[in-house]
Design an enzyme around this catalytic site. Structure first.
Site, mmCIF file in Angstrom:
data_model
loop_
_atom_site.group_PDB
_atom_site.id
_atom_site.type_symbol
_atom_site.label_atom_id
_atom_site.label_comp_id
_atom_site.label_asym_id
_atom_site.label_seq_id
_atom_site.Cartn_x
_atom_site.Cartn_y
_atom_site.Cartn_z
ATOM 1 C CE1 TYR A 142 -3.453 2.688 0.570
ATOM 2 C CE2 TYR A 142 -2.262 3.125 2.890
ATOM 3 C CZ TYR A 142 -3.307 3.457 1.667
ATOM 4 O OH TYR A 142 -4.579 4.213 1.917
ATOM 5 C CG ASP A 237 5.623 3.586 0.994
ATOM 6 O OD1 ASP A 237 5.866 4.110 1.928
ATOM 7 O OD2 ASP A 237 4.571 3.810 0.498
ATOM 8 C CE LYS A 270 1.523 4.876 8.600
ATOM 9 N NZ LYS A 270 1.103 3.575 7.048
HETATM 10 C C1 PLP Z 1 0.468 4.393 6.440
HETATM 11 C C2 PLP Z 1 0.871 4.030 5.220
HETATM 12 C C3 PLP Z 1 0.729 5.520 3.535
HETATM 13 C C4 PLP Z 1 -0.523 6.300 3.550
HETATM 14 O O1 PLP Z 1 0.014 7.334 4.771
HETATM 15 P P1 PLP Z 1 -0.676 8.256 5.240
HETATM 16 O O2 PLP Z 1 -0.701 8.786 6.456
HETATM 17 O O3 PLP Z 1 -1.917 7.015 5.664
HETATM 18 O O4 PLP Z 1 -1.722 9.018 3.641
HETATM 19 C C5 PLP Z 1 1.549 4.824 2.659
HETATM 20 N N1 PLP Z 1 2.897 3.663 2.186
HETATM 21 C C6 PLP Z 1 3.202 2.828 3.695
HETATM 22 C C7 PLP Z 1 3.786 2.141 3.354
HETATM 23 C C8 PLP Z 1 2.126 2.997 4.478
HETATM 24 O O5 PLP Z 1 2.063 2.245 5.923
#
Ligand code: PLP
Length: 430
Positions: A142, A237, A270
């Site tokens: 994601y 990511d 995060k």
């Molecule tokens: C949480 C997450 C996102 C999206 O971040 P948001 O702050 O919720 O938009 C993108 N990539 C990864 C791997 C994530 O865990």
């Protein structure tokens, strides 16, 4: 009716599904979501006063636990100085410097307000820098909810992916190729046929949005080689793994296994915001020069680098860069997974788990899954029973079998022991 249930009913009148992010609605596991009133350290209390040991930590940011005194102090001080200026501040420079200091692959970062925004901007930058359109992603990873990233694999390798959300036109995802995670043949094949058109390959190096699945070392190594050979950029990511699995993030774990390894672009979120809306993407100075106001790739944000959020992020980074922080966090997380594994073994329940730093996952299965389809084929009924059993015992795990878990520095050995004891009693019954 319980207070949580009343709040949920009321919420559903004014907010679709009663929540502002779908997983919070407990649809995967059933039952009533808990409305959280407050949190401190490793614990959260719901609207009925019930206390939980928190293994979600706001889905990762709360690596120090809730309400850490140094972070709280920094946030309150910053709030007194002003919420937002729409002009540059010293603190955002400091935060950028801190991120760069710990992650050798990046020379410059841009701060934004969410992981979605960071991921979306990283893709635009990769496309702008390479002059190419196609992007490769992996099933089960994601990267936020930008249109081009809400895609699942098509029926065959040669076909384009399908949108996973209504409202995303097929044309918008026609440049997104979706492959199986950890599948070397597929990535070889795609580069062989379309390598010259690929702007970037984007990956969650330790995928936390399909529970906890590591990209295998040979897989990461081969993608690095293919990107180099074909002039594509490799995007890590690290919104979830960044400063969560190690101070150098997941890329430092792969650099240990693959000497000299670096991704091209990194995406953070995060933990770097410590619970405030803050995210970032970064890479070499050379690639970053493509970004406005220096270059032709447009990107902007009214609240980007927000002074209160940067204060929260900076105070968090300061705490987690203290010597021994990740050793202690990693050991505590390992002891949780080992305890759960032992409890399952005693109960005769198939169970496997894994962790890195303060991030963990577990499956009701006999071996660790390597891709999304295998994750989704693990025992969902048992997971749901386990989730609710644990919640009734005051242990708050992620409410879906495809989500990772998080331990914070505030979790004590006693919290881990209480969690393992709860698991033993829940698994003995189910
Ligand atoms: C949480 C997450 C996102 C999206 O971040 P948001 O702050 O919720 O938009 C993108 N990539 C990864 C791997 C994530 O865990």
């Amino acid at each position: 009716m319980s207070t949580n249930a009343q709040l949920f009913e009321r919420a559903q009148l004014s907010i679709p599904g009663g929540v502002n992010s779908p997983v919070r609605a407990f649809r995967a596991v059933g039952g009533t979501p808990r409305f959280i009133a407050r949190a401190q350290g490793a614990y959260m209390w719901d609207a009925e006063g019930a206390k939980y040991i928190d293994y979600i930590g706001s889905w990762g940011p709360m690596i120090l636990g809730h309400g850490h005194p140094a972070v709280l102090d920094a946030v309150l001080k910053a709030a007194h100085d002003g919420f937002s200026f729409g002009a540059p501040t010293e603190r955002e420079v400091e935060l950028a410097e801190e991120i760069i200091r710990h992650v050798p692959s990046i020379e410059q970062v841009r701060l934004v307000s969410s992981g979605t925004e960071a991921g979306m901007s990283a893709i635009r930058l990769a496309r702008g820098a390479t002059g190419r359109s196609k992007i490769v992603k992996f099933e089960g990873c994601y990267h936020g909810h930008a249109d081009a990233l809400l895609v699942k694999a098509g029926s065959g390798l040669a076909t384009f992916g399908h949108p996973t959300s209504a409202g995303v036109p097929a044309e918008v995802v026609q440049h997104t190729l979706v492959l199986e995670y950890n599948n070397l043949e597929q990535i070889e094949e795609v580069f062989k046929t379309q390598g010259h058109e690929i702007a970037c390959v984007m990956i969650e190096p330790i995928a936390g949005n399909m529970n906890f699945v590591r990209a295998q070392v040979p897989f990461v190594k081969r993608i690095r080689e293919l990107c180099d050979q074909h002039g594509a950029l490799f995007v890590f990511d690290e919104v979830m793994t960044g400063f969560r699995v190690a101070l150098g993030s997941a890329q430092s774990v792969y650099t240990q296994a693959i000497p000299g390894f670096r991704p091209d672009i990194s995406v953070f979120g995060k933990v770097i915001g410590g619970g405030m809306p803050l995210a970032a993407f970064g890479t070499s100075r050379k690639i970053m020069q493509n970004l406005a106001p220096l270059g032709p790739v447009y990107q902007a944000g009214t609240l980007s680098g927000n002074p209160v959020a940067t204060a929260c992020g900076l105070a968090t980074l300061k705490e987690i860069s203290k010597p021994g922080f990740y050793e202690a966090l990693g050991a505590r997380t390992k002891s949780l997974v080992a305890g759960l594994t032992q409890a399952a073994k005693t109960a005769g329940v198939p169970f496997v788990g894994d962790s890195e730093g303060g991030m963990f996952g577990f499956f009701f299965a006999s071996e660790l899954p390597q891709n999304y389809n295998v994750v989704m084929a693990t025992d969902k009924e048992r997971f749901n029973r386990f989730f609710h059993g644990m919640l009734d015992c005051g242990v708050y795990l992620a409410p879906a079998l495809y989500e990772a878990g998080f331990v914070s520095a505030a979790h004590t050995d006693a919290d881990i022991a209480a969690t393992v004891a709860a698991a033993a009693s829940v698994l003995a019954k189910a």
